[in-house]
Design an enzyme around this catalytic site. Structure first.
Site, PDB file in Angstrom:
ATOM      1  N   PRO A 193      32.817  15.009  19.046  1.00 18.93           N
ATOM      2  CA  PRO A 193      32.664  15.611  20.379  1.00 18.93           C
ATOM      3  C   PRO A 193      31.771  16.854  20.345  1.00 18.93           C
ATOM      4  CG  PRO A 193      34.977  15.107  19.958  1.00 18.93           C
ATOM      5  CD  PRO A 193      34.245  14.856  18.673  1.00 18.93           C
ATOM      6  N   CYS A 384      53.405  44.965  45.475  1.00 18.90           N
ATOM      7  CA  CYS A 384      52.707  44.540  46.685  1.00 18.90           C
ATOM      8  C   CYS A 384      53.665  43.787  47.610  1.00 18.90           C
ATOM      9  CB  CYS A 384      51.452  43.755  46.327  1.00 18.90           C
ATOM     10  SG  CYS A 384      50.212  43.919  47.616  1.00 18.90           S
ATOM     11  N   HIS A 510      48.694  47.335  42.794  1.00 20.48           N
ATOM     12  CA  HIS A 510      48.944  46.427  41.657  1.00 20.48           C
ATOM     13  C   HIS A 510      48.754  47.160  40.330  1.00 20.48           C
ATOM     14  CE1 HIS A 510      48.907  42.504  43.842  1.00 20.48           C
ATOM     15  NE2 HIS A 510      48.322  43.267  44.736  1.00 20.48           N
ATOM     16  N   GLU A 512      49.662  46.325  37.451  1.00 21.21           N
ATOM     17  CA  GLU A 512      49.403  45.414  36.329  1.00 21.21           C
ATOM     18  C   GLU A 512      47.917  45.300  36.012  1.00 21.21           C
ATOM     19  OE1 GLU A 512      50.269  44.553  39.355  1.00 21.21           O
ATOM     20  OE2 GLU A 512      49.423  42.641  39.998  1.00 21.21           O
TER      21      GLU A 512
HETATM   22  N1  GLN Z   1      50.677  39.351  51.684  1.00 22.16           N
HETATM   23  C1  GLN Z   1      50.809  40.763  51.574  1.00 22.16           C
HETATM   24  C2  GLN Z   1      49.682  41.501  52.274  1.00 22.16           C
HETATM   25  O1  GLN Z   1      48.659  40.934  52.536  1.00 22.16           O
HETATM   26  C3  GLN Z   1      50.930  41.200  50.124  1.00 22.16           C
HETATM   27  C4  GLN Z   1      49.721  40.891  49.278  1.00 22.16           C
HETATM   28  C5  GLN Z   1      49.968  40.962  47.807  1.00 22.16           C
HETATM   29  O2  GLN Z   1      51.106  40.844  47.334  1.00 22.16           O
HETATM   30  N2  GLN Z   1      48.924  41.083  47.028  1.00 22.16           N
HETATM   31  O3  GLN Z   1      49.809  42.662  52.557  1.00 22.16           O
END
Ligand code: GLN
Length: 539
Positions: A193, A384, A510, A512
């Site tokens: 391959p 979030c 976020h 993370e």
């Molecule tokens: N849906 C939610 C918003 O738009 C949270 C988005 C998310 O968790 N990244 O505010």
């Protein structure tokens, strides 16, 4: 033309061979040798960016400081190199065409037929060179998404061919990542391959300089010679990439195979020094020798595809090493959770993380999970949508605001505790219109967030439309859920904590996305610490 050296990484035989990890590992080694390095990814799909893709399609959408919604491989680049990426680091076919078509409409090509070659390939090449031309990087690694031979990759491969020609042999290296499958019945590794994949590249005018071979078994000298002979590469440039226990082993494995040395010698670049990777090794040592274990529930609706929460999973790995423990993540489908069965899912968990997400599906299960963690005093971390669920839960069950909700889930709720801001209400297009990228956050002294970060001013990345509805703030704070982080310019609530709880934090941003091997995110580190304390207490 830029002075940077360029590495192009293509893939063959199959997708999912870990091109991103190999690119990040090579980047890490070159950086550890003292070179300034960046990595960019070119994706062959038509979407302008992956922001509008469902996570089931493409895994997590990674957000950069400057608000680009990008491929999850950029997360690996940042976690490995510990430097931020940007809009320029991820380009799609859609973006390339969009740029060219805009210029066509503006009359830039007046009188000419606009074609794939040269206009699209020129635009691809301009983007290949862009980061190198800033003068900030000595080495630019470009990962080409997809596989050689795919119809949609053709313009990218042609652009690589042209770029190598333009840059000259000492300024460009082509690495081809391929698979050497093991046939159990025959007890053999198979090179065919790879031979075919290299042939395909040759047809496109690219002779790879280096082969990186993904394999489950070590490559014998015989196999390496065979690959070298049939693929026209020196045997020293046949690099084994054997399956690893963790992706963080790959830089060390590539070092052992001398991938970095082979690339530098092709560039005729003097070695600055041997790679300085002591801290990386220290991290691996801690990761592989945990002194205890802790179980964390990750409640989300995309749990069937682990890539959907890639950065969260990696942030747990970084925090685990920092705490010298093993984090066992139990992935829980929020749609399955009800008030009646929740005990079955969360009993025995030392921490509960409610994940980000969009839309109504699975939301009630997430709210139940928050309630369970709040009432049972289990460390809770909401990210979030996770924060938004914590707010809804508190509104319903502590403030007794019946049917409180986010207007994302119920437009007509009597208590829109999470709502759209004015500037989002007029937004019609979906792509790139959320609150995206890094924003400042002012932290209250005396809060858990403050003791976690050790600063009053931080910056974190966002990706959402909805926000905490400030008209409810006093009621929340009087009942013990406090806004401990706010945006200094707009006053938007970014962090909420519950006082009367060992560890209950929700962030609108976020965290993370900013956790790296060398800088594990403090919120994840503290969350795991709190989970370890909780685990000891319930013993
Ligand atoms: N849906 C939610 C918003 O738009 C949270 C988005 C998310 O968790 N990244 O505010």
């Amino acid at each position: 033309m830029s002075k940077a050296k360029y590495i192009f990484v293509t893939g063959g035989v199959t997708s999912s061979l870990g091109k991103g990890i190999v690119a990040a590992s090579l980047g890490k080694l070159l950086q550890a040798r003292g070179f300034s390095v960046t990595i960019q990814k070119f994706d062959p799909y038509i979407n302008i960016d992956p922001g509008t893709l469902n996570p089931y399609e493409h895994g997590e959408c990674y957000v950069t400081d400057d608000g680009a919604e990008t491929d999850l491989d950029l997360g690996h680049y940042e976690r490995f190199l510990n430097i931020p990426t940007s809009q320029e680091n991820n380009i799609t076919t859609g973006r390339i065409y969009h740029n060219v078509i805009q210029r066509e409409r503006a009359g830039d090509f007046l009188g000419k037929t606009v074609q794939v070659v040269p206009h699209i390939t020129d635009e691809i090449k301009n983007n290949f060179y862009k980061l190198g031309e800033t003068g900030k990087y000595e080495i630019v690694i470009t990962e080409i998404g997809g596989c050689v031979g795919d119809i949609e990759s053709l313009p990218f491969i042609e652009a690589v061919r042209q770029a190598r020609f333009e840059l000259g042999p000492n300024n460009a290296v082509a690495i081809h990542l391929t698979l050497i499958p093991y046939l159990k019945a025959a007890g053999e590794l198979k090179t065919k391959p790879t031979q075919h994949s290299v042939k395909e590249l040759l047809e496109a005018g690219i002779q790879p300089d280096v082969l990186v071979c993904r394999t489950e078994h070590s490559l014998s000298h015989e196999i390496r010679s065979k690959l070298a002979l049939f693929c026209n590469v020196p045997i020293a440039n046949v690099i084994e990439s054997i399956d690893a226990d963790t992706i963080y082993d790959v830089p060390l494995l590539m070092r052992k195979e001398k991938l970095d040395e082979r690339v530098l010698s092709k560039f005729k670049l003097k070695h600055k020094h041997e790679p300085k990777i002591d801290l990386w090794k220290e991290f691996l040592g801690k990761l592989k020798n945990p002194t205890r274990e802790v179980s964390i529930a990750l409640v989300g609706k995309y749990v069937e595809l682990k890539d959907a929460y890639k950065s969260i999973a990696e942030a747990f790995t970084h925090a685990a090493a920092e705490n010298e423990c093993k984090v066992n993540v139990k992935w829980i489908q929020s749609e399955e959770i009800t008030a009646e069965n929740i005990d079955r899912y969360l009993k025995g968990m030392s921490g509960v993380l409610v994940a980000p997400g969009f839309g109504e599906r699975g939301i009630e299960g997430k709210i139940e999970a928050v309630k369970y963690a709040r009432e049972n005093k289990i460390p809770f971390f909401g990210i979030c949508l996770g924060l938004q669920c914590a707010v809804i839960e508190f509104a319903r069950n502590v403030l007794h605001l019946e049917n409180a909700n986010s207007t994302e889930m119920n437009k007509d709720t009597d208590h829109p505790v999470i709502d759209l801001m004015e500037d989002q209400k007029s937004v019609k297009n979906y792509g790139g219109t959320m609150r995206l990228g890094a924003y400042d956050c002012q932290i209250k002294k005396g809060s858990k967030a403050y003791s976690t970060y050790g600063h009053t001013r931080i910056q974190e990345r966002h990706r959402h439309r909805y926000e905490f509805n400030d008209s409810y703030r006093t009621r929340f704070e009087e009942a013990g859920m406090i806004a401990t982080g706010t945006n200094p310019d707009t006053g938007l609530v970014e962090i909420m904590e519950i006082n009367d709880h060992p560890w209950f934090i929700g962030t609108q941003y976020h965290p993370e996305l900013k956790s790296t091997v060398l800088n594990p995110h403090p919120l994840f580190v503290r969350f795991i610490k709190a989970a370890l304390v909780h685990q000891n207490e319930v013993k």
